[in-house]
Design a protein around this motif. Structure first.
Motif, mmCIF file in Angstrom:
data_model
loop_
_atom_site.group_PDB
_atom_site.id
_atom_site.type_symbol
_atom_site.label_atom_id
_atom_site.label_comp_id
_atom_site.label_asym_id
_atom_site.label_seq_id
_atom_site.Cartn_x
_atom_site.Cartn_y
_atom_site.Cartn_z
ATOM 1 N N TYR A 47 0.844 -1.193 0.000
ATOM 2 C CA TYR A 47 0.000 0.000 0.000
ATOM 3 C C TYR A 47 0.881 1.246 0.000
ATOM 4 C CZ TYR A 47 -4.327 -2.591 0.694
ATOM 5 O OH TYR A 47 -5.415 -3.411 0.516
ATOM 6 N N SER A 48 0.283 2.376 -0.385
ATOM 7 C CA SER A 48 1.046 3.617 -0.505
ATOM 8 C C SER A 48 1.510 4.113 0.858
ATOM 9 C CB SER A 48 0.187 4.695 -1.176
ATOM 10 O OG SER A 48 -0.870 5.091 -0.307
ATOM 11 N N THR A 49 2.503 4.971 0.831
ATOM 12 C CA THR A 49 3.019 5.544 2.073
ATOM 13 C C THR A 49 1.955 6.374 2.764
ATOM 14 O OG1 THR A 49 5.245 5.615 1.134
ATOM 15 C CG2 THR A 49 4.846 6.988 3.060
ATOM 16 N N ARG A 50 1.079 7.044 2.002
ATOM 17 C CA ARG A 50 -0.003 7.823 2.605
ATOM 18 C C ARG A 50 -0.945 6.909 3.396
ATOM 19 N NH1 ARG A 50 -2.428 12.593 1.542
ATOM 20 N NH2 ARG A 50 -0.260 13.285 1.461
ATOM 21 N N THR A 51 -1.273 5.744 2.831
ATOM 22 C CA THR A 51 -2.121 4.786 3.554
ATOM 23 C C THR A 51 -1.408 4.291 4.801
ATOM 24 O OG1 THR A 51 -3.171 4.065 1.498
ATOM 25 C CG2 THR A 51 -3.380 2.605 3.387
ATOM 26 N N ALA A 52 -0.131 3.972 4.661
ATOM 27 C CA ALA A 52 0.654 3.477 5.792
ATOM 28 C C ALA A 52 0.718 4.509 6.914
ATOM 29 C CB ALA A 52 2.061 3.111 5.328
ATOM 30 N N LEU A 53 0.926 5.779 6.549
ATOM 31 C CA LEU A 53 0.994 6.844 7.557
ATOM 32 C C LEU A 53 -0.361 7.067 8.223
ATOM 33 C CD1 LEU A 53 3.248 9.455 5.715
ATOM 34 C CD2 LEU A 53 3.849 8.150 7.767
#
Length: 587
Positions: free
Chosen positions: A331-337
């Protein structure tokens, strides 16, 4: 004199919450901080009026039920299953890591194994109420980031239910000098029984309720009574919650969530959501009040090291684990954050777990107070953490090595999908013509794309929904799967030769990042974007955007036009009626 504790709590609680919620918002903090302060002033650790905590906690549970029911209304089964690949392993791994750290660090401080285990389990669980509040406040609840975070919390809720069910058996095992095979068997039996109950609850509510509830609501709607409809919605919300808790030994939150999913499948879901919204917000405030009432400032002074260690687990170890797991799973870094920030707190389930463990003599006041203090501090900080996510993402992006590691899996996934559809990527011949890059292919993107084709401009679509990518592929449209905030995706789409970049997605952060990157790659590209609010104008103006469509302004203009057209039509009809009347009188 009669006892009016309920009315006193609601009068004093809502008054203080309004006062301090207003003050904290003016100071730039979340209103949650104000509610926690109000709760502290009503609690036993402050002078003056002391509210009944048990009664306040029960009222707060009503807020949890309504909040989870509202989420269930808009959280479809497909959305839940769509994130199972990250939510299930992620919740299990993160909970295990936090629990192990709790055990390790607790024993280092001289706390016995039983208490350290409960401490770790309590700190591993995040508050559903806090997560939903910050997701809504930051307008990401109905995004893929929000779906992953909510799905993660649903799995955590189920895990916590399993732990609560096995606590009695666990207390017997831990009370013995060593773990016996009989005790281990009892624990596995309890886990198996709990899983069966959760599955039965799911089948009863989703399958059985899925047939009964739409029929039931259709009968109520035919009465044309708003009061009966609102009452019917409340009956479904509270009935599913209570049945889940007392019949299936699950949680109020999980039962209400499932009930909301069932109502969400009916044709009246939007009206149901509108009816419970005022009640939901009011009772959710009582949850934060009840948390604030537990705050005892003397405990921080007496056990500062323990409090710091608990906060390290919640604010650093849990989010870092989630960040790594979500990134590794593609998953994208935005989702991870987003998931990481959402888990950087503890709440209602932690209290319930600690209270049950205390009743079974597994822990004393030390562990219970540690969880309470950690909850209050983390809940206070959580909204601010969410607001810092864009800045933190920009910081990570500036660290090339870290950014490459975090995005390794998602880049691999994007490259794999684009490799499959490489025949649809824009060719050199395609890019030699006048092209426009369209970010997003929803209803707006579809209309813009059609208009570009009619004007002889070649569109290149950037889309994150793989189903949409596959559909466009079948239509022979040049399309790229990926996130427009990534440099390689924009370059592949032809940004260096593009005449236009049109962003049809209303996310301000994504627009700012994509626009900034696109301008650096091709300053001559004309950029046209869409955003929701007029107060975004200053942020967008600084990036040199060619044109902006503001949803607020467009809706205002459209509504005004409709009103004026209708007034004109009514005037013409009135004039025609007057002429006809005069003509009839003349005859």
């Amino acid at each position: 004199m009669h006892d009016y504790q309920l009315l006193q709590i609601m009068a004093a609680g809502f008054t203080l919450s309004l006062m301090f919620g207003f003050i904290t918002q003016k100071l730039g903090f979340s209103s949650i901080v104000g509610y926690l302060i109000a709760g502290f002033l009503l609690g036993p650790s402050s002078p003056g009026f002391v509210a009944d905590y048990n009664l306040a906690f029960q009222l707060s549970e009503a807020g949890v039920i309504l909040l989870m029911f509202g989420v269930g209304l808009h959280f479809k089964t497909d959305d839940l299953f769509a994130v199972k690949g990250v939510a299930i392993p992620g919740a299990i791994i993160q909970s295990t890591v936090a629990t192990l750290f709790g055990i390790f660090l607790g024993t280092l401080l001289g706390i016995d194994f039983k208490s350290s285990l409960i401490l770790g389990l309590g700190l591993a669980v995040a508050s559903t109420v806090v997560l939903l509040k910050v997701l809504e406040d930051n307008d990401v609840l109905n995004t893929v980031h929000g779906h992953v975070a909510v799905g993660w919390l649903v799995v955590e809720d189920i895990l916590t239910v399993l732990i609560l069910v096995t606590l009695p058996s666990l207390s017997v095992v831990l009370s013995n000098s060593g773990t016996t095979s009989l005790g281990t068997i009892e624990i596995f039996k309890a886990i198996g029984a709990a899983l069966i109950k959760v599955i039965l609850l799911w089948l009863l509510v989703i399958k059985g309720g899925g047939r009964f509830v739409p029929w039931f609501l259709s009968k109520i709607v035919k009465t044309r009574s708003q009061e009966l409809f609102t009452l019917a919605v409340l009956v479904i919300a509270f009935s599913t919650a209570v049945i889940a808790a007392f019949v299936f030994q699950s949680s109020f939150a999980l039962g209400a969530f499932l009930g909301g999913m069932v109502v969400g499948k009916s044709k009246v879901s939007y009206q149901a959501g509108a009816d419970i919204l005022p009640l939901r917000d009011a009772f959710a405030v009582l949850f934060f009040l009840s948390v604030g009432m537990l705050f005892d400032w003397k405990f921080i002074i007496e056990y500062p090291l323990l409090v710091c260690i608990c906060l390290i687990i919640v604010l650093i170890i849990k989010p870092l684990t989630a960040l790594i797991v979500v990134s590794v799973l593609g998953y994208s870094t935005r989702t991870a954050l987003t998931v990481a920030a959402g888990l950087a707190q503890v709440g209602e389930f932690s209290f319930i777990l600690a209270q049950e463990a205390k009743r079974l003599d597994l822990v004393g006041d030390l562990v219970y107070n540690s969880i309470v203090i950690c909850a209050i501090v983390s809940i206070t900080l959580n909204p601010s953490i969410f607001k810092k996510l864009p800045s933190f993402e920009r910081f990570l992006r500036s660290k090339n090595k870290i950014w490459e590691i975090l995005n390794f899996s998602v880049n691999k996934k994007c490259n794999k999908v684009n490799e499959i559809a490489k025949n649809l990527l824009p060719t050199e011949e395609y890019l030699s013509k006048k092209i426009a890059i369209v970010v997003g292919y929803g209803p707006t993107g579809k209309k813009v794309t059609q208009a570009l084709i009619e004007q002889g401009i070649k569109p290149v679509i950037i889309e994150i929904n793989i189903d949409t990518v596959n559909y466009l592929s079948s239509q022979g449209q040049a399309v790229i799967y990926g996130n427009s905030t990534r440099k390689d995706i924009l370059i592949a789409a032809g940004i260096k030769k593009a005449s236009y970049l049109i962003i049809t997605v209303p996310s301000l952060n994504m627009t700012l990042e994509t626009t900034s990157l696109a301008s650096s790659l091709n300053p001559k590209t004309r950029i046209i974007v869409r955003t929701r609010f007029l107060d975004h104008k200053e942020n967008l103006k600084q990036l040199g955007i060619s044109a902006v469509a503001f949803e607020e302004e467009e809706v205002a203009n459209a509504l005004t036009s409709l009103v004026l057209d209708d007034l004109e039509q009514q005037s013409l009809l009135a004039a025609a009626s007057e002429i006809a009347s005069q003509t009839a009188q003349g005859k």
